[in-house]
Design a protein around this motif. Structure first.
Motif, PDB file in Angstrom:
ATOM      1  N   LEU A 328      23.326  -9.922  65.531  1.00  0.00           N
ATOM      2  CA  LEU A 328      24.522  -9.087  65.551  1.00  0.00           C
ATOM      3  C   LEU A 328      24.344  -8.024  66.629  1.00  0.00           C
ATOM      4  O   LEU A 328      23.276  -7.426  66.745  1.00  0.00           O
ATOM      5  CB  LEU A 328      24.729  -8.410  64.190  1.00  0.00           C
ATOM      6  CG  LEU A 328      24.773  -9.339  62.972  1.00  0.00           C
ATOM      7  CD1 LEU A 328      24.931  -8.531  61.692  1.00  0.00           C
ATOM      8  CD2 LEU A 328      25.894 -10.346  63.103  1.00  0.00           C
ATOM      9  N   GLN A 329      25.381  -7.809  67.411  1.00  0.00           N
ATOM     10  CA  GLN A 329      25.280  -6.878  68.528  1.00  0.00           C
ATOM     11  C   GLN A 329      26.171  -5.660  68.320  1.00  0.00           C
ATOM     12  O   GLN A 329      27.383  -5.785  68.156  1.00  0.00           O
ATOM     13  CB  GLN A 329      25.678  -7.563  69.837  1.00  0.00           C
ATOM     14  CG  GLN A 329      25.594  -6.673  71.063  1.00  0.00           C
ATOM     15  CD  GLN A 329      24.157  -6.232  71.348  1.00  0.00           C
ATOM     16  OE1 GLN A 329      23.271  -7.067  71.483  1.00  0.00           O
ATOM     17  NE2 GLN A 329      23.939  -4.926  71.461  1.00  0.00           N
ATOM     18  N   HIS A 330      25.555  -4.467  68.291  1.00  0.00           N
ATOM     19  CA  HIS A 330      26.317  -3.213  68.291  1.00  0.00           C
ATOM     20  C   HIS A 330      26.567  -2.817  69.744  1.00  0.00           C
ATOM     21  O   HIS A 330      25.687  -2.956  70.596  1.00  0.00           O
ATOM     22  CB  HIS A 330      25.525  -2.097  67.614  1.00  0.00           C
ATOM     23  CG  HIS A 330      25.331  -2.295  66.147  1.00  0.00           C
ATOM     24  ND1 HIS A 330      26.360  -2.219  65.243  1.00  0.00           N
ATOM     25  CD2 HIS A 330      24.212  -2.549  65.406  1.00  0.00           C
ATOM     26  CE1 HIS A 330      25.893  -2.420  64.017  1.00  0.00           C
ATOM     27  NE2 HIS A 330      24.594  -2.630  64.092  1.00  0.00           N
ATOM     28  N   ILE A 331      27.763  -2.296  70.011  1.00  0.00           N
ATOM     29  CA  ILE A 331      28.072  -1.796  71.359  1.00  0.00           C
ATOM     30  C   ILE A 331      28.019  -0.270  71.374  1.00  0.00           C
ATOM     31  O   ILE A 331      27.231   0.329  72.105  1.00  0.00           O
ATOM     32  CB  ILE A 331      29.435  -2.317  71.841  1.00  0.00           C
ATOM     33  CG1 ILE A 331      29.340  -3.837  72.086  1.00  0.00           C
ATOM     34  CG2 ILE A 331      29.872  -1.593  73.118  1.00  0.00           C
ATOM     35  CD1 ILE A 331      30.619  -4.471  72.568  1.00  0.00           C
ATOM     36  N   SER A 332      28.843   0.390  70.550  1.00  0.00           N
ATOM     37  CA  SER A 332      28.802   1.855  70.484  1.00  0.00           C
ATOM     38  C   SER A 332      29.308   2.279  69.112  1.00  0.00           C
ATOM     39  O   SER A 332      30.359   1.831  68.669  1.00  0.00           O
ATOM     40  CB  SER A 332      29.670   2.474  71.585  1.00  0.00           C
ATOM     41  OG  SER A 332      29.527   3.885  71.598  1.00  0.00           O
ATOM     42  N   CYS A 342      37.506   1.268  77.094  1.00  0.00           N
ATOM     43  CA  CYS A 342      36.181   1.046  77.666  1.00  0.00           C
ATOM     44  C   CYS A 342      35.375   0.118  76.766  1.00  0.00           C
ATOM     45  O   CYS A 342      34.696  -0.794  77.246  1.00  0.00           O
ATOM     46  CB  CYS A 342      35.465   2.386  77.841  1.00  0.00           C
ATOM     47  SG  CYS A 342      33.855   2.267  78.645  1.00  0.00           S
ATOM     48  N   TYR A 343      35.471   0.323  75.467  1.00  0.00           N
ATOM     49  CA  TYR A 343      34.758  -0.530  74.505  1.00  0.00           C
ATOM     50  C   TYR A 343      35.162  -1.990  74.681  1.00  0.00           C
ATOM     51  O   TYR A 343      34.309  -2.886  74.705  1.00  0.00           O
ATOM     52  CB  TYR A 343      35.047  -0.054  73.084  1.00  0.00           C
ATOM     53  CG  TYR A 343      34.217  -0.740  72.021  1.00  0.00           C
ATOM     54  CD1 TYR A 343      33.115  -0.113  71.467  1.00  0.00           C
ATOM     55  CD2 TYR A 343      34.531  -2.029  71.570  1.00  0.00           C
ATOM     56  CE1 TYR A 343      32.344  -0.737  70.493  1.00  0.00           C
ATOM     57  CE2 TYR A 343      33.769  -2.668  70.618  1.00  0.00           C
ATOM     58  CZ  TYR A 343      32.678  -2.013  70.078  1.00  0.00           C
ATOM     59  OH  TYR A 343      31.917  -2.646  69.130  1.00  0.00           O
ATOM     60  N   ARG A 344      36.471  -2.240  74.820  1.00  0.00           N
ATOM     61  CA  ARG A 344      36.950  -3.625  74.984  1.00  0.00           C
ATOM     62  C   ARG A 344      36.391  -4.261  76.249  1.00  0.00           C
ATOM     63  O   ARG A 344      36.001  -5.432  76.255  1.00  0.00           O
ATOM     64  CB  ARG A 344      38.478  -3.663  75.010  1.00  0.00           C
ATOM     65  CG  ARG A 344      39.148  -3.405  73.668  1.00  0.00           C
ATOM     66  CD  ARG A 344      40.594  -3.899  73.661  1.00  0.00           C
ATOM     67  NE  ARG A 344      41.324  -3.436  74.832  1.00  0.00           N
ATOM     68  CZ  ARG A 344      41.985  -2.296  74.908  1.00  0.00           C
ATOM     69  NH1 ARG A 344      41.979  -1.468  73.865  1.00  0.00           N
ATOM     70  NH2 ARG A 344      42.635  -1.966  76.006  1.00  0.00           N
ATOM     71  N   ASP A 345      36.343  -3.488  77.319  1.00  0.00           N
ATOM     72  CA  ASP A 345      35.812  -4.037  78.571  1.00  0.00           C
ATOM     73  C   ASP A 345      34.327  -4.391  78.431  1.00  0.00           C
ATOM     74  O   ASP A 345      33.868  -5.428  78.945  1.00  0.00           O
ATOM     75  CB  ASP A 345      36.004  -3.022  79.705  1.00  0.00           C
ATOM     76  CG  ASP A 345      37.473  -2.868  80.100  1.00  0.00           C
ATOM     77  OD1 ASP A 345      38.271  -3.785  79.783  1.00  0.00           O
ATOM     78  OD2 ASP A 345      37.808  -1.835  80.714  1.00  0.00           O
ATOM     79  N   ILE A 346      33.587  -3.551  77.743  1.00  0.00           N
ATOM     80  CA  ILE A 346      32.169  -3.844  77.535  1.00  0.00           C
ATOM     81  C   ILE A 346      32.020  -5.076  76.652  1.00  0.00           C
ATOM     82  O   ILE A 346      31.162  -5.942  76.905  1.00  0.00           O
ATOM     83  CB  ILE A 346      31.456  -2.630  76.902  1.00  0.00           C
ATOM     84  CG1 ILE A 346      31.559  -1.404  77.831  1.00  0.00           C
ATOM     85  CG2 ILE A 346      29.988  -2.949  76.621  1.00  0.00           C
ATOM     86  CD1 ILE A 346      31.214  -0.098  77.151  1.00  0.00           C
ATOM     87  N   ALA A 347      32.836  -5.169  75.608  1.00  0.00           N
ATOM     88  CA  ALA A 347      32.790  -6.333  74.719  1.00  0.00           C
ATOM     89  C   ALA A 347      33.057  -7.621  75.488  1.00  0.00           C
ATOM     90  O   ALA A 347      32.409  -8.651  75.249  1.00  0.00           O
ATOM     91  CB  ALA A 347      33.793  -6.169  73.583  1.00  0.00           C
ATOM     92  N   ASP A 348      33.989  -7.577  76.410  1.00  0.00           N
ATOM     93  CA  ASP A 348      34.269  -8.758  77.232  1.00  0.00           C
ATOM     94  C   ASP A 348      33.046  -9.155  78.047  1.00  0.00           C
ATOM     95  O   ASP A 348      32.718 -10.353  78.162  1.00  0.00           O
ATOM     96  CB  ASP A 348      35.447  -8.475  78.175  1.00  0.00           C
ATOM     97  CG  ASP A 348      36.784  -8.425  77.449  1.00  0.00           C
ATOM     98  OD1 ASP A 348      36.859  -8.925  76.299  1.00  0.00           O
ATOM     99  OD2 ASP A 348      37.743  -7.873  78.024  1.00  0.00           O
TER     100      ASP A 348
END
Length: 550
Positions: A328-332, A342-348
């Motif tokens: 499982l990957q946490h982003i922020s 910004c979160y969506r762009d990183i997720a992509d």
């Protein structure tokens, strides 16, 4: 015959001594060192359990000050071996949980939904007995009895307790009814449960140095306790991704040995550390997230390059060790509407590099994050108030977990020290009622002070105001002991709730109508539930009877 025995025991209770007293108490009852509702308790208590759970009862004892006394247990005249008794250690509650969040000090609004007005002390930590004689301090003293595995068998058992001092002998009885019902172990459960673990606090309280053999031995003790509590997910230490000579590297050998400790205890899920954050000043108003490791802003070539390197290293590690399906990957943590784009762009970018990884996040926003998250983890009030949104995400193939922290307060379920322990139990019933798949909390052992001396601590955020305190017990659900971690009554209550969730899933398969009926009798929403322990025990016994009927 049983009634005659119980009558005789009651007579003994009232005639052996007028000075000492003992009550056998449900572990879900709140116990205090200064005063208790003893009129509602007796020296006899009975309840229902399954073989796979901890068959436990609490003993509340009151003897004259400075009186030495001993406690023993026997079944049919045979003494139980050492390891059956635990001391309950009291901790302070300096401030009450707030009506909305944090503590009452935050807004000044009183919270009527607490078990007692602060300040007070409450029995909480569970410490193995390390002595044979106890000295009364004149207050109530509390103990936990756990039936050893070797003495467990289906059916009814009577355990006799004896409290002995120079002046008196006092007795009580615990009568568990044990049912032969099997539930999945934590290692096989589909229910996700995590409490975030602070390695530095473990090291501080136990005097171990990171990555040494003594450290791994202590880590194993923590993993064992977490597993006992049915935790089956672990957050990977962020330090295992580091920068050396300007290059991002992964301490792969250390990471694998770390994970193997938890694998041995049946952990199923591995949470990669948060890739990004809000920066060194925890700026909630900045729309651009920063790389947690290097501090670089995401919308720079260097920031995106750092993300690519980190995710590539983690992907290769997961593939090598065949744990891609457990990753499982946490982003922020707690993305908001401000930084959602910004979160969506990183997720992509993450999905392009590591498509098998499931992005999981404790969220503070909804619509702005659609399409970026595979496993949503909203606070329970956000979930309950916006259930339609999350049901829609489920239809898209996404999963829903829930979490709590310093929020919510008031009548909402949470794990703070001034709440009924049934509230921790009901997290399992809530998961069954709402068909959610997991629970997350940030505080396994995130102590900001000595947890035996201070329970409500100042919020550690740099921007926190003077009235911003974390509610009592929010930072932790276990305690540091002399030789390893100690469980708590809240941790055990939460475990019982997850076991109840598994039992309810068995009932759902057998009789979905009764499943819905039983849940509704105890739990209707995260703010509407039955706080009667007697009603809970009655419904649970009915649950056992249905599951064991033909």
């Amino acid at each position: 015959m049983k009634n005659v025995c119980l009558t005789s025991l009651m007579l003994l209770f009232f005639t052996v001594s007028v000075h000492s007293q003992i009550w056998i108490v449900d572990p879900l009852e709140a116990l205090y060192p200064d005063r208790n509702n003893v009129k509602s308790w007796s020296p006899i208590w009975s309840a229902d359990f399954i073989m796979q759970t901890e068959v436990a009862a609490h003993l509340l004892v009151k003897t004259p000050k400075n009186t030495p006394f001993t406690i023993s247990a026997e079944i049919e005249g045979r003494s139980l071996t050492d390891g059956s008794f635990f001391e309950l250690i009291d901790v302070p509650v300096e401030q009450n949980t707030g009506l909305d969040s944090r503590t009452e000090l935050y807004t000044g609004a009183p919270n009527p939904f607490v078990i007692r007005k602060a300040p007070f002390k409450i029995y909480e930590a569970i410490k193995p007995v390390d002595k044979s004689i106890f000295i009364s301090d004149g207050n109530y003293q509390a103990f936990r009895f756990v039936l050893p595995e070797s003495w467990k068998s289906p059916g009814e058992t009577t355990i006799k307790f004896t409290v002995t001092s120079q002046e008196t002998t006092y007795v009580g009885e615990f009568i568990p009814r044990i049912h032969a019902i099997d539930i999945p172990s934590a290692s096989k459960s589909e229910f996700f449960y995590t409490n975030w673990f602070n390695l530095s606090k473990m090291e501080y309280h136990h005097g171990v140095v990171r990555w040494t053999e003594a450290w791994f031995e202590m880590l194993d003790k923590y993993a064992s306790l977490m597993s006992k509590g049915r935790q089956n997910a672990i957050l990977i230490p962020a330090e295992l991704i580091y920068v050396e000579n300007g290059e991002i590297k992964l301490a792969a050998d250390k990471m694998w040995r770390f994970l193997q400790v938890f694998q041995r205890h049946g952990f199923r899920f591995f949470e990669a550390p948060h890739l990004m954050n809000r920066g060194p000043n925890d700026d909630w108003g900045d729309a651009e997230l920063k790389v947690a490791l290097t501090g670089k802003r995401y919308y720079t070539e260097a920031g995106k390059k750092d993300v690519q390197k980190i995710i590539s290293l983690l992907r290769d590690f997961a593939v090598k060790h065949n744990i891609v399906d457990n990753w499982l990957q946490h982003i922020s943590d707690e993305p908001t509407a401000v930084n959602a784009a910004c979160y969506r762009d990183i997720a992509d970018q993450v999905k392009e590099l590591f498509p098998q990884a499931l992005i999981m996040e404790a969220t503070n926003d909804r619509d702005n994050l659609t399409g970026a998250i595979d496993i949503w983890c909203p606070i329970i009030n956000d979930f309950q108030e916006n259930e339609a949104f999350f049901r829609n995400r489920e239809q898209k193939g996404e999963q829903i977990f829930v979490y709590t922290c310093l929020i919510p307060g008031g009548q909402w379920l949470n794990r703070t020290l001034d709440m009924e322990k049934l509230r921790q139990v009901y997290f399992g019933w809530g998961a069954a009622r709402y068909n959610t798949d997991g629970y997350l909390h940030w505080g396994l052992n995130q102590y900001q002070a000595d947890p035996y001396q201070t329970s409500a601590v100042k919020h550690p955020s740099p921007g926190a105001g003077p009235n911003n305190y974390l509610p009592a017990g929010d930072t932790h659900i276990i305690y540091p002991g002399k030789n390893g971690p100690l469980s708590s009554l809240r941790f055990e209550a939460h475990r019982v709730g997850i076991e109840d969730y598994e039992l309810l899933q068995l009932l759902k398969i057998k009789d979905e109508k009764r499943y819905n009926e039983l849940i509704a009798r105890l739990f209707r929403s995260y703010t509407d539930y039955n706080i009667s322990i007697q009603d809970y025990r009655s419904v649970k016994r009915e649950l056992f009877e249905i599951l064991t009927s033909d």
